[in-house]
Design an enzyme around this catalytic site. Structure first.
Site: not given
Length: 546
Positions: A491, A507
């Site tokens: 992301h 992440c």
């Protein structure tokens, strides 16, 4: 304790203090944790270790996949608008599910967000679990007309949400992070309201005026993202008590926001919420009223702009291989990289300038150890060490999914480098920020999970909690989120600029521009005007390794 990069899915009635939930199992997952031998521990794995790319019987047909709206150069290719004469449907919720069949128990294949207008078949496709009927939309899927969607394009939420995510720029919305907590309003506050809900306003504004890093003189260009007419400086606007002419229609003459946020519990509420320090918020509108600037959030809340530091987001982006840079090359992943030259007289390397942070430098292919530190020779004759730069090479052994012509992403945790491939051809390389625990155990630390996965769910933006992103924030509308395993995702990160160094809670952080480009390059494609897509088994392969 396992730490995952979970999203907080904001439902139709969600608010900062209301109904939110962490997702259960997300669709599209085949491979589980990799075994010690490196292959996913699953009977659906192919012989080369890749998760199966078998067709999903409940997924849209391959020809329904949308074309990429942004290419790896960052250029947007927008489709023509829907004809005014075409039957259309609009989302009136922060998330409207698109199902594979006209049935609430069918597979979810995508999402719309409030204000999105899509072409539909006017015939009702069924009423199972949907009193007002399912409509088939283009390019595929079914939406239930009811609390989340309408065929009335004059619905207040549709009219108030005409500002769509801007995929032509690196961030889809205007962003700010709260530096001074304060109230959230349902309408423009009157002077009496300000006395009630912001009794320390004079003191707050005095600090804001003096704050050079996030105060009155900083970042006005961020709020003017979509404005064609320049705004006066903030202090000048405040001194002259300027009011803009283009105040949103729903706020004129004492008007109130449509209840997209679910926070308007009664018609007499003025303050409907509170924002706290270190909360990230995305905005779709901004305006001046009596000298003070107010912003409108994506869920239609009115918040004073002086409570926020405007966020531009990193301007870094990666490199197209064969166009911007050629193999062999290195990406400078840490600041302070020295350019070294060999001094024959001293028989050692001596510093001769610096190599810019995050530069891509072409190499000759020669390398040597000096003082137990590996150095790479650059084409300009200088040397750079591997403490600051990671050499990037094409895959030495091409995996079967590459030989089969699939797009795939290779992420090297040690080098903090991502390389995107189209089949056997590497096409893009950039720096990432993976889990801050490096090569630690993802089950017990803030490390990124290693293995071979497929992207299964994508969101143009979604809210994440502090555990997810590695910051003491709640971050709304994190951009360009691509889930590949449970709550782990690629992301964009608008709140830091340290790409090339481990930073997240698991992440893989990308610069906003890299996130935008890769989001539109990978599968499943997100159709235009949709806010997300979900697809079993056939998403782009993500290979994460030491």
């Amino acid at each position: 304790m396992r730490r995952h990069c979970y999203a907080l899915l904001v439902l139709a009635a969600a608010s900062l203090g209301g109904c939110r939930e962490k997702p259960g199992p997300l669709p599209g997952l085949v491979a589980d944790a990799p075994s010690e031998a490196g292959a996913p521990a699953t009977t659906n794995a192919a012989a080369d270790g890749a998760p199966s790319a078998a067709a999903d019987a409940d997924a849209p047909p391959p020809e329904a996949s949308a074309a990429a709206f942004v290419d790896l150069s960052g250029i947007a290719h927008l489709p023509p608008p829907i004809p005014e004469s075409a039957p259309r449907l609009a989302s009136i919720a922060m998330r409207t599910d698109v199902m594979s069949k006209p049935d609430p128990k069918a597979t979810r294949v995508g999402f719309l967000r409030a204000g999105a207008i899509v072409e539909m078949d006017p015939e009702i496709a069924g009423t199972s679990g949907c009193k007002d009927g399912w409509r088939k939309i283009k390019p595929y899927g079914y939406v239930c007309v009811g609390p989340e969607a309408t065929v009335d394009l004059d619905h207040p939420i549709v009219r108030a949400s005409t500002r769509r995510p801007d995929i032509t720029q690196r961030l889809p919305y205007m962003y700010g992070i709260v530096t001074r907590g304060g109230p959230v309003y349902a309408r423009i506050p009157t002077p009496e309201d300000l006395k009630t809900y912001e009794p320390s306003l004079k003191k707050h504004l005095a600090k804001w005026v003096k704050d050079e890093e996030s105060g009155a003189t900083y970042g006005l260009d961020v709020w003017m993202k979509w404005k064609s007419v320049a705004s006066p400086p903030a202090l000048e606007a405040m001194e002259q008590r300027i009011t803009d002419e283009d105040i949103p229609w729903f706020l004129k003459d004492g008007g109130r926001v449509p209840n997209l946020s679910g926070l308007l519990k009664s018609n007499d509420l003025v303050k409907i919420d509170q924002v706290d320090r270190r909360t990230g918020v995305a905005f779709v509108e901004t305006f001046l009223h009596e000298g003070r600037r107010y912003n409108v959030s994506t869920d239609l809340r009115v918040i004073p702009a002086d409570r926020f530091r405007p966020i531009r987001g990193s301007d870094f982006h990666g490199y197209e291989i064969g166009k911007d840079i050629n193999f062999p090359f290195a990406l400078v992943r840490r600041p302070g990289a020295k350019r070294w030259v060999w001094d024959e007289g001293k028989k050692k390397l001596v510093a001769s300038g610096e190599v810019p942070y995050r530069a891509a430098v072409e190499l000759t292919g020669k390398q040597k150890f000096v003082g137990k530190i590996l150095h790479y020779e650059m084409k300009d004759g200088g040397w750079i060490d591997d403490r600051h730069a990671g050499r990037v090479d094409p895959a030495k052994k091409m995996p079967a999914w590459g030989k089969n012509g699939e797009k795939w992403i290779d992420i090297n945790i040690t080098k903090q480098v991502l390389v995107a491939y189209e089949g056997t051809k590497p096409v893009f390389a950039t720096l990432v920020s993976s889990g801050e625990s490096g090569l630690g155990d993802p089950e017990t630390s803030k490390a990124t999970k290693r293995g071979i996965f497929r992207i299964h769910t994508k969101h143009v933006s979604v809210t994440m909690d502090s555990d997810a992103v590695g910051e003491a924030f709640e971050l709304r509308d994190v951009p360009y989120v691509q889930y590949f395993q449970d709550g782990y995702a690629l992301h964009g990160a608008y709140w830091h600029d340290r790409f090339g160094q481990p930073k997240s809670h698991g992440c893989v952080n990308l610069s906003p521009e890299d996130a935008r480009r890769l989001f539109h390059w990978t599968e499943p494609q997100v159709p235009y005007e949709w806010h997300g897509a979900a697809r079993n088994l056939t998403g782009t392969v993500v290979f994460i390794h030491p």
